[in-house]
Design an enzyme around this catalytic site. Structure first.
Site, short mmCIF file in Angstrom:
data_model
loop_
_atom_site.label_atom_id
_atom_site.label_comp_id
_atom_site.label_asym_id
_atom_site.label_seq_id
_atom_site.Cartn_x
_atom_site.Cartn_y
_atom_site.Cartn_z
N ASN A 144 41.14 43.34 32.22
CA ASN A 144 42.46 43.54 32.82
C ASN A 144 43.25 42.23 32.69
OD1 ASN A 144 44.63 43.77 34.54
ND2 ASN A 144 43.47 44.66 36.24
N HIS A 180 48.61 50.59 31.91
CA HIS A 180 48.01 49.29 32.28
C HIS A 180 46.49 49.40 32.14
CE1 HIS A 180 46.85 45.75 34.29
NE2 HIS A 180 46.49 46.35 35.41
N CYS A 183 50.61 43.22 37.90
CA CYS A 183 50.30 43.96 36.66
C CYS A 183 51.50 44.77 36.15
CB CYS A 183 49.11 44.88 36.89
SG CYS A 183 47.66 43.98 37.45
O1 UT7 Z 1 45.23 45.69 37.94
C1 UT7 Z 1 45.61 46.48 39.00
C2 UT7 Z 1 44.75 46.50 40.11
N1 UT7 Z 1 43.34 46.68 39.91
C3 UT7 Z 1 42.78 47.86 39.68
O2 UT7 Z 1 43.42 48.80 39.33
C4 UT7 Z 1 41.31 48.00 39.93
C5 UT7 Z 1 41.03 49.24 40.75
N2 UT7 Z 1 39.67 49.43 41.14
C6 UT7 Z 1 38.64 49.57 40.27
O3 UT7 Z 1 38.81 49.49 39.07
C7 UT7 Z 1 37.27 49.88 40.82
O4 UT7 Z 1 37.38 50.22 42.18
C8 UT7 Z 1 36.25 48.72 40.64
C9 UT7 Z 1 35.87 48.59 39.19
C10 UT7 Z 1 36.86 47.42 41.14
C11 UT7 Z 1 34.99 49.00 41.45
O5 UT7 Z 1 34.44 50.25 41.04
P1 UT7 Z 1 34.01 51.32 42.16
O6 UT7 Z 1 33.38 52.44 41.45
O7 UT7 Z 1 35.22 51.60 42.99
O8 UT7 Z 1 32.89 50.53 42.95
P2 UT7 Z 1 32.87 50.10 44.49
O9 UT7 Z 1 33.86 49.03 44.76
O10 UT7 Z 1 32.95 51.35 45.32
O11 UT7 Z 1 31.42 49.50 44.60
C12 UT7 Z 1 30.26 50.29 44.38
C13 UT7 Z 1 29.04 49.38 44.47
C14 UT7 Z 1 29.05 48.49 45.70
O12 UT7 Z 1 27.70 48.39 46.17
P3 UT7 Z 1 27.22 49.28 47.43
O13 UT7 Z 1 28.11 48.88 48.56
O14 UT7 Z 1 27.42 50.71 47.02
O15 UT7 Z 1 25.80 48.89 47.56
C15 UT7 Z 1 29.46 47.15 45.17
O16 UT7 Z 1 28.96 46.07 45.94
O17 UT7 Z 1 29.02 48.48 43.33
C16 UT7 Z 1 28.83 47.15 43.80
N3 UT7 Z 1 29.50 46.24 42.86
C17 UT7 Z 1 28.88 45.75 41.78
N4 UT7 Z 1 27.64 45.92 41.29
C18 UT7 Z 1 27.33 45.29 40.15
C19 UT7 Z 1 30.77 45.78 42.91
N5 UT7 Z 1 30.99 44.98 41.85
C20 UT7 Z 1 29.83 44.95 41.13
C21 UT7 Z 1 29.44 44.30 39.95
N6 UT7 Z 1 28.19 44.51 39.49
N7 UT7 Z 1 30.31 43.52 39.24
#
Ligand code: UT7
Length: 332
Positions: A289, A259, A120
């Site tokens: 993204n 980004h 990125c």
């Molecule tokens: O481009 C450069 C690199 N990338 C980034 O900068 C991305 C950085 N990270 C993020 O943007 C965020 O961490 C995400 C958007 C990827 C995830 O958001 P989060 O608030 O950190 O969620 P999480 O990974 O902590 O997941 C929370 C919950 C999980 O369920 P449990 O374990 O709490 O039951 C996930 O399984 O959300 C669940 N989950 C989803 N639920 C519905 C993960 N993806 C999804 C989804 N829909 N698409």
């Protein structure tokens, strides 16, 4: 007397362009593909839709379309170009480079061409590289492109990643300018020790050990929560470094183009830096993204909307796989 950083930096953006695939994939459609919801995606990321490439919209084709628009704005022809530099991790071929395919399609026969892989951060790394060439040869005309089709690199059954990414390309024509204008400072970083938090293995065909294993290697893998924390902390650090390098005060910044990975990352970053949220240009709502393409697409949008005026101070910052991260300050 030693040169100050602002005396050495000379890259000036003469024109911008961008290109996006025709097909738009909405959060509502994703609800029918994986266990997710518009509500989850919107509130956790800020993304509502993304563009997905089809036939004739390969990475190099999107890159070429963006480049043609940037050339037109700059009032140049393909033959004026000395270098084509493409930041990408998703070219349709491993060899030749995406940049060589763009060179062929544009007919830019005077340009040498190559890709760089900084995920990125590809556009920021490319800008820094272009700047180095221009310090030596300010008359060069460099086509700097960020282009991706990450839809071909995500596992469409993995809701943790497939809802996040989109396809597109953004381009800038960069050339030399008088000291004090153009790029004023750039600071880049990398830490390969952290690569397992965000990586994409080689295509299955390239690694016999992965040949029969679905989803075992060829797709993006990410520990989102960890990446989130590093992204905020490291981008904030880089922004502070370039501001300190130039002596530019936060209230002098007209616009920050970060980004476009996650609206919450941008909000946290701005909060950390005490920069008002309205200074950020945000378009991930429509595009998701787009990795190396995200900053140049946003820059082109802001430029074509007439939001940038000569002399405006722009702050760019990015974070990506590698890890790679950095920031740049530009006087428009
Ligand atoms: O481009 C450069 C690199 N990338 C980034 O900068 C991305 C950085 N990270 C993020 O943007 C965020 O961490 C995400 C958007 C990827 C995830 O958001 P989060 O608030 O950190 O969620 P999480 O990974 O902590 O997941 C929370 C919950 C999980 O369920 P449990 O374990 O709490 O039951 C996930 O399984 O959300 C669940 N989950 C989803 N639920 C519905 C993960 N993806 C999804 C989804 N829909 N698409």
């Amino acid at each position: 007397m030693p040169l100050l950083p602002t005396d050495k930096m000379k890259s000036f953006i003469l024109g911008t362009g961008s290109a996006l695939p025709v097909r738009i994939l909405t959060n509502a459609e994703l609800e029918t593909m994986v266990e997710t919801s518009d509500e989850w995606i919107s509130t956790r990321t800020g993304i509502k839709s993304r563009h997905i490439s089809g036939a004739g919209e390969e990475t190099s084709k999107l890159a070429g379309r963006a480049a043609a628009k940037a050339l037109e704005m700059a009032g140049l022809t393909p033959l004026d170009l000395d270098l084509i530099l493409v930041g990408t991790i998703s070219s349709e071929m491993s060899m030749p480079s995406c940049a060589c395919l763009v060179q062929k399609d544009l007919g830019a026969k005077n340009a040498f061409a190559y890709d760089l892989n900084a995920a990125c951060c590809g556009f920021l790394y490319g800008l820094d590289m272009a700047d180095s060439y221009l310090c030596r040869r300010p008359e060069m005309k460099i086509m700097l492109i960020g282009a991706e089709t990450l839809s071909s690199r995500v596992d469409w059954q993995d809701r943790n990643t497939c809802v996040l990414f989109g396809d597109g390309a953004g381009a800038c024509v960069v050339s030399g300018a008088a000291p004090g204008s153009g790029m004023l400072a750039s600071k880049l970083h990398a830490d390969g020790n952290l690569y397992k938090l965000l990586y994409m293995d080689s295509a299955r065909g390239m690694n016999p050990a992965l040949a029969n294993a679905r989803n075992q290697g060829a797709f993006i893998k990410m520990s989102g929560r960890d990446v989130f924390k590093y992204a905020v902390r490291t981008m904030a650090g880089s922004v502070k470094e370039v501001l300190a390098q130039t002596g530019i005060k936060k209230d002098e910044i007209k616009m920050i183009i970060p980004h476009q990975a996650n609206r919450r990352i941008i909000n946290s970053l701005l909060e950390h830096l005490a920069i008002p949220a309205e200074k950020a240009y945000v378009n991930m709502t429509k595009y998701g993204n787009t990795s190396a393409a995200s900053i140049p697409i946003a820059l082109d949008e802001a430029n074509r909307k007439g939001l940038l005026e000569p002399g405006d101070i722009l702050l760019l910052c990015a974070f990506g796989g590698g890890f790679t991260w950095g920031a740049a300050v530009i006087r428009w």
